[in-house]
Design a protein around this motif. Structure first.
Motif, short mmCIF file in Angstrom:
data_model
loop_
_atom_site.label_atom_id
_atom_site.label_comp_id
_atom_site.label_asym_id
_atom_site.label_seq_id
_atom_site.Cartn_x
_atom_site.Cartn_y
_atom_site.Cartn_z
N CYS A 4 19.88 -8.31 -56.24
CA CYS A 4 21.64 -7.46 -56.27
C CYS A 4 21.72 -7.13 -54.92
CB CYS A 4 20.60 -5.26 -56.66
SG CYS A 4 21.89 -4.10 -56.46
N CYS A 7 22.42 -3.51 -52.86
CA CYS A 7 21.01 -3.49 -52.19
C CYS A 7 20.41 -4.19 -51.33
CB CYS A 7 19.39 -4.10 -53.80
SG CYS A 7 19.37 -2.93 -54.82
N HIS A 46 18.14 1.37 -56.59
CA HIS A 46 18.96 0.17 -58.00
C HIS A 46 18.86 1.39 -58.50
CE1 HIS A 46 20.56 -2.91 -59.42
NE2 HIS A 46 20.00 -2.92 -60.20
N HIS A 98 25.29 -2.10 -60.21
CA HIS A 98 24.17 -1.14 -58.99
C HIS A 98 25.59 0.08 -58.73
CE1 HIS A 98 21.69 -0.08 -55.14
NE2 HIS A 98 22.60 0.47 -55.39
#
Ligand code: AMP
Ligand code: ZN
Length: 114
Positions: A4, A7, A46, A98
């Motif tokens: 992600c 992230c 997340h 996200h």
């Protein structure tokens, strides 16, 4: 989450211009600003989108929301005003899975939500 984008920004694997950070939340400049001030405020955990929120996220989402005016104050747009946008899913154009608040300010916005 492994791949992600946001992230990875939280883990400092991808550089960003951070404007706010605490244990639960990260705020950083949007890479393609749509206003003189355009930052993104994200939970460090997340969560893919609003559709993925559960009761367990209550505290983190309350905190994330309370950080909005703090971040706005830091960016100098608290008193002039700002717009907060959250995209969710295909029709919204959500590009990064996200959860993130766009905080936009530094200019006047119309009532056209595009
Ligand atoms: P959304 O369409 O709501 O998913 O918004 C994603 C936002 O992330 C867009 O405004 C992008 O300009 C922004 N963005 C994409 N990659 C980066 C990055 N590496 N650093 C900062 N912002 C980014
Ligand atoms: Zn993520």
């Amino acid at each position: 989450m492994e791949n992600c984008l946001f992230c990875r920004i939280v883990r400092r694997e991808i550089p960003s211009r951070i404007v706010y950070e605490d244990d639960l939340v990260l705020g950083f400049y949007d890479i393609e600003p749509k206003a003189p001030v355009h930052i993104l405020l994200i939970p460090k955990a997340h969560i893919a989108s609003l559709n993925d929120l559960t009761q367990e996220h209550s505290d983190i989402m309350a905190h994330l929301t309370l950080v909005i005016p703090k971040a706005a104050e830091k960016m100098g747009i608290k008193d002039s005003g700002y717009r907060v946008v959250v995209n969710c899913g295909r029709d919204s154009g959500q590009a990064v899975a996200h959860l993130h608040y766009h905080i936009l300010g530094g200019r006047a916005f119309g009532n056209d939500f595009g």
